[in-house]
Design a protein around this motif. Structure first.
Motif, PDB file in Angstrom:
ATOM      1  N   MET A   1      -4.157   6.183 -10.724  1.00 21.97           N
ATOM      2  CA  MET A   1      -3.071   6.563  -9.812  1.00 21.97           C
ATOM      3  C   MET A   1      -3.551   6.419  -8.366  1.00 21.97           C
ATOM      4  SD  MET A   1       0.081   7.811 -10.033  1.00 21.97           S
ATOM      5  CE  MET A   1       1.242   8.976  -9.377  1.00 21.97           C
ATOM      6  N   LEU A   2      -2.765   5.749  -7.559  1.00 19.65           N
ATOM      7  CA  LEU A   2      -3.125   5.561  -6.162  1.00 19.65           C
ATOM      8  C   LEU A   2      -2.822   6.820  -5.357  1.00 19.65           C
ATOM      9  CD1 LEU A   2      -1.648   1.990  -5.502  1.00 19.65           C
ATOM     10  CD2 LEU A   2      -3.782   2.625  -6.620  1.00 19.65           C
ATOM     11  N   ASP A   3      -3.514   6.957  -4.229  1.00 16.02           N
ATOM     12  CA  ASP A   3      -3.192   8.042  -3.304  1.00 16.02           C
ATOM     13  C   ASP A   3      -1.903   7.708  -2.572  1.00 16.02           C
ATOM     14  OD1 ASP A   3      -5.464   9.535  -3.935  1.00 16.02           O
ATOM     15  OD2 ASP A   3      -6.677   8.483  -2.451  1.00 16.02           O
ATOM     16  N   LEU A   4      -1.131   8.742  -2.254  1.00 16.57           N
ATOM     17  CA  LEU A   4       0.127   8.505  -1.559  1.00 16.57           C
ATOM     18  C   LEU A   4      -0.121   8.120  -0.105  1.00 16.57           C
ATOM     19  CD1 LEU A   4       3.226   8.531  -1.621  1.00 16.57           C
ATOM     20  CD2 LEU A   4       3.129  10.946  -0.973  1.00 16.57           C
ATOM     21  N   LYS A   5      -1.019   8.842   0.561  1.00 15.13           N
ATOM     22  CA  LYS A   5      -1.221   8.634   1.986  1.00 15.13           C
ATOM     23  C   LYS A   5      -2.697   8.707   2.360  1.00 15.13           C
ATOM     24  CE  LYS A   5       3.049  10.387   4.121  1.00 15.13           C
ATOM     25  NZ  LYS A   5       3.528  11.411   5.067  1.00 15.13           N
ATOM     26  N   PHE A   6      -3.039   8.018   3.434  1.00 12.28           N
ATOM     27  CA  PHE A   6      -4.351   8.152   4.067  1.00 12.28           C
ATOM     28  C   PHE A   6      -4.351   9.372   4.976  1.00 12.28           C
ATOM     29  CE2 PHE A   6      -7.228   7.267   7.633  1.00 12.28           C
ATOM     30  CZ  PHE A   6      -8.405   6.964   6.956  1.00 12.28           C
ATOM     31  N   ASN A   7      -3.253   9.570   5.688  1.00  8.53           N
ATOM     32  CA  ASN A   7      -3.100  10.692   6.611  1.00  8.53           C
ATOM     33  C   ASN A   7      -1.866  11.496   6.214  1.00  8.53           C
ATOM     34  OD1 ASN A   7      -2.821  12.457   8.751  1.00  8.53           O
ATOM     35  ND2 ASN A   7      -3.267  10.934  10.324  1.00  8.53           N
ATOM     36  N   PRO A   8      -2.031  12.494   5.353  1.00  6.65           N
ATOM     37  CA  PRO A   8      -0.869  13.201   4.794  1.00  6.65           C
ATOM     38  C   PRO A   8      -0.049  13.971   5.819  1.00  6.65           C
ATOM     39  CG  PRO A   8      -2.880  13.662   3.547  1.00  6.65           C
ATOM     40  CD  PRO A   8      -3.298  12.975   4.794  1.00  6.65           C
ATOM     41  N   ALA A   9      -0.585  14.193   7.014  1.00  5.67           N
ATOM     42  CA  ALA A   9       0.089  15.054   7.987  1.00  5.67           C
ATOM     43  C   ALA A   9       1.158  14.334   8.799  1.00  5.67           C
ATOM     44  CB  ALA A   9      -0.948  15.672   8.925  1.00  5.67           C
ATOM     45  N   CYS A  10       1.353  13.032   8.575  1.00  6.17           N
ATOM     46  CA  CYS A  10       2.293  12.312   9.445  1.00  6.17           C
ATOM     47  C   CYS A  10       3.114  11.289   8.663  1.00  6.17           C
ATOM     48  CB  CYS A  10       1.538  11.632  10.585  1.00  6.17           C
ATOM     49  SG  CYS A  10       0.453  10.323  10.016  1.00  6.17           S
ATOM     50  N   ILE A  11       4.089  10.716   9.344  1.00  5.17           N
ATOM     51  CA  ILE A  11       4.891   9.634   8.773  1.00  5.17           C
ATOM     52  C   ILE A  11       4.038   8.371   8.819  1.00  5.17           C
ATOM     53  CG2 ILE A  11       6.974   8.237   9.013  1.00  5.17           C
ATOM     54  CD1 ILE A  11       8.230  10.662  10.488  1.00  5.17           C
ATOM     55  N   GLU A  12       3.713   7.842   7.647  1.00  5.01           N
ATOM     56  CA  GLU A  12       2.746   6.747   7.565  1.00  5.01           C
ATOM     57  C   GLU A  12       3.381   5.505   6.937  1.00  5.01           C
ATOM     58  OE1 GLU A  12      -1.700   7.339   6.773  1.00  5.01           O
ATOM     59  OE2 GLU A  12      -0.866   6.878   4.791  1.00  5.01           O
ATOM     60  N   ALA A  13       3.177   4.364   7.577  1.00  5.67           N
ATOM     61  CA  ALA A  13       3.654   3.081   7.043  1.00  5.67           C
ATOM     62  C   ALA A  13       2.473   2.281   6.528  1.00  5.67           C
ATOM     63  CB  ALA A  13       4.373   2.291   8.118  1.00  5.67           C
ATOM     64  N   GLY A  14       2.631   1.708   5.350  1.00  2.00           N
ATOM     65  CA  GLY A  14       1.646   0.783   4.804  1.00  2.00           C
ATOM     66  C   GLY A  14       2.084  -0.644   5.040  1.00  2.00           C
ATOM     67  N   CYS A  15       1.123  -1.528   5.376  1.00  2.82           N
ATOM     68  CA  CYS A  15       1.424  -2.935   5.642  1.00  2.82           C
ATOM     69  C   CYS A  15       0.533  -3.848   4.814  1.00  2.82           C
ATOM     70  CB  CYS A  15       1.194  -3.272   7.108  1.00  2.82           C
ATOM     71  SG  CYS A  15       2.377  -2.551   8.238  1.00  2.82           S
ATOM     72  N   ASP A  16       1.101  -4.953   4.378  1.00  6.13           N
ATOM     73  CA  ASP A  16       0.323  -5.988   3.704  1.00  6.13           C
ATOM     74  C   ASP A  16       1.060  -7.314   3.852  1.00  6.13           C
ATOM     75  OD1 ASP A  16      -1.778  -7.115   2.347  1.00  6.13           O
ATOM     76  OD2 ASP A  16      -1.331  -6.192   0.410  1.00  6.13           O
ATOM     77  N   GLU A  17       0.342  -8.398   3.535  1.00  5.73           N
ATOM     78  CA  GLU A  17       0.920  -9.738   3.633  1.00  5.73           C
ATOM     79  C   GLU A  17       0.728 -10.495   2.327  1.00  5.73           C
ATOM     80  OE1 GLU A  17      -1.237 -12.449   3.406  1.00  5.73           O
ATOM     81  OE2 GLU A  17      -3.003 -11.162   3.445  1.00  5.73           O
ATOM     82  N   ALA A  18       1.420 -11.617   2.203  1.00  9.13           N
ATOM     83  CA  ALA A  18       1.277 -12.509   1.054  1.00  9.13           C
ATOM     84  C   ALA A  18       1.383 -13.945   1.535  1.00  9.13           C
ATOM     85  CB  ALA A  18       2.356 -12.228   0.003  1.00  9.13           C
ATOM     86  N   GLY A  19       0.566 -14.809   0.951  1.00  7.62           N
ATOM     87  CA  GLY A  19       0.625 -16.228   1.270  1.00  7.62           C
ATOM     88  C   GLY A  19      -0.390 -16.688   2.283  1.00  7.62           C
ATOM     89  N   ARG A  20      -1.373 -15.867   2.547  1.00  7.37           N
ATOM     90  CA  ARG A  20      -2.365 -16.234   3.563  1.00  7.37           C
ATOM     91  C   ARG A  20      -3.169 -17.464   3.154  1.00  7.37           C
ATOM     92  NH1 ARG A  20      -6.280 -11.788   6.498  1.00  7.37           N
ATOM     93  NH2 ARG A  20      -7.724 -13.259   7.461  1.00  7.37           N
ATOM     94  N   GLY A  21      -3.484 -17.586   1.867  1.00  4.67           N
ATOM     95  CA  GLY A  21      -4.325 -18.683   1.411  1.00  4.67           C
ATOM     96  C   GLY A  21      -3.567 -19.910   0.936  1.00  4.67           C
ATOM     97  N   CYS A  22      -2.282 -19.977   1.202  1.00  4.68           N
ATOM     98  CA  CYS A  22      -1.457 -21.085   0.705  1.00  4.68           C
ATOM     99  C   CYS A  22      -1.574 -22.327   1.586  1.00  4.68           C
ATOM    100  CB  CYS A  22       0.002 -20.653   0.637  1.00  4.68           C
ATOM    101  SG  CYS A  22       0.303 -19.349  -0.565  1.00  4.68           S
ATOM    102  N   LEU A  23      -1.259 -23.467   0.998  1.00  2.00           N
ATOM    103  CA  LEU A  23      -1.232 -24.731   1.731  1.00  2.00           C
ATOM    104  C   LEU A  23       0.154 -25.042   2.283  1.00  2.00           C
ATOM    105  CD1 LEU A  23      -3.302 -27.009  -0.686  1.00  2.00           C
ATOM    106  CD2 LEU A  23      -4.127 -25.576   1.195  1.00  2.00           C
ATOM    107  N   ALA A  24       1.165 -24.348   1.779  1.00  2.00           N
ATOM    108  CA  ALA A  24       2.540 -24.618   2.190  1.00  2.00           C
ATOM    109  C   ALA A  24       3.336 -23.328   2.255  1.00  2.00           C
ATOM    110  CB  ALA A  24       3.201 -25.589   1.202  1.00  2.00           C
TER     111      ALA A  24
END
Length: 201
Positions: A1-24
């Motif tokens: 089970m993953l943790d919900l937050k890194f900083n539980p005391a605030c409104i937290e947004a998680g960011c990630d990307e996809a397609g960094r290693g693609c050729l097109a």
């Protein structure tokens, strides 16, 4: 089970990307704010899940997240500013679109640029540690896969519906045979099979 937050005391947004290693194709990024009572045993790094599991989670995240957004930058912009800068810029665009302003941002990986006046924390393999980053990874991945599957209808010879633009041997062979499209990243090494990456379908 993953943790919900890194900083539980605030409104937290998680960011990630996809397609960094693609050729097109574009790089996609997502930002997700989850409610404090959010739970989901299936939620994990998108690369650890099947396509069917990712699609199921995408609908759950879109329905249950406090706020979420997806953004992309195309291959021309990637060629202009490089893939690292494009990945970060796409994450900033996703953050711009959130209906709620976060008080803290957590980002998968080890590189990010300050967004507005909001503090951030980079977390290596964060998509396997925190729910909001995992959720962002799933949205970015599913939206990008959908884009490449649609693009495959215009350019079926590259089999983007299967390889999603990643540097598989087949994709590189097709580039050698048919050349490149306006959707290929010209700043990438498009023909060297020595650089083939393994990717998760």
């Amino acid at each position: 089970m993953l943790d919900l937050k890194f900083n539980p005391a605030c409104i937290e947004a998680g960011c990630d990307e996809a397609g960094r290693g693609c050729l097109a194709g574009p790089v996609f990024a997502a930002a997700v704010i989850l409610p404090d009572d959010f739970t989901n045993d299936l939620l994990n790094d998108s690369k650890q899940l099947s396509a069917r599991q990712r699609e199921k989670l995408r609908h759950i995240i879109e329905a249950e997240a406090t706020a979420w957004a997806v953004a992309s930058l195309d291959n021309h912009k990637i060629d202009e500013i490089n893939i690292l800068n494009a990945s970060i810029a796409a994450m900033h665009l996703a953050l711009d679109q959130l209906s709620i302003r976060p008080q803290h941002i957590i980002v998968d990986g080890n590189r990010f640029k300050k967004y507005a006046d909001i503090p951030h924390t980079c977390i290596v393999k964060g998509d396997g540690k925190y729910m909001s980053i995992a959720a962002a990874s799933i949205l970015a991945k599913t939206y990008r896969d959908e884009y490449m599957e649609n693009l495959d209808r215009q350019f079926p010879v590259y089999n983007w519906k299967q390889n999603k633009g990643y540097p598989t041997r087949e994709h590189r062979d097709k580039i050698k045979e048919f050349g490149i499209t306006d959707f290929h990243r010209k700043s990438f090494n498009l023909a060297d099979s020595q650089l083939e990456l393994h990717f998760n379908e």
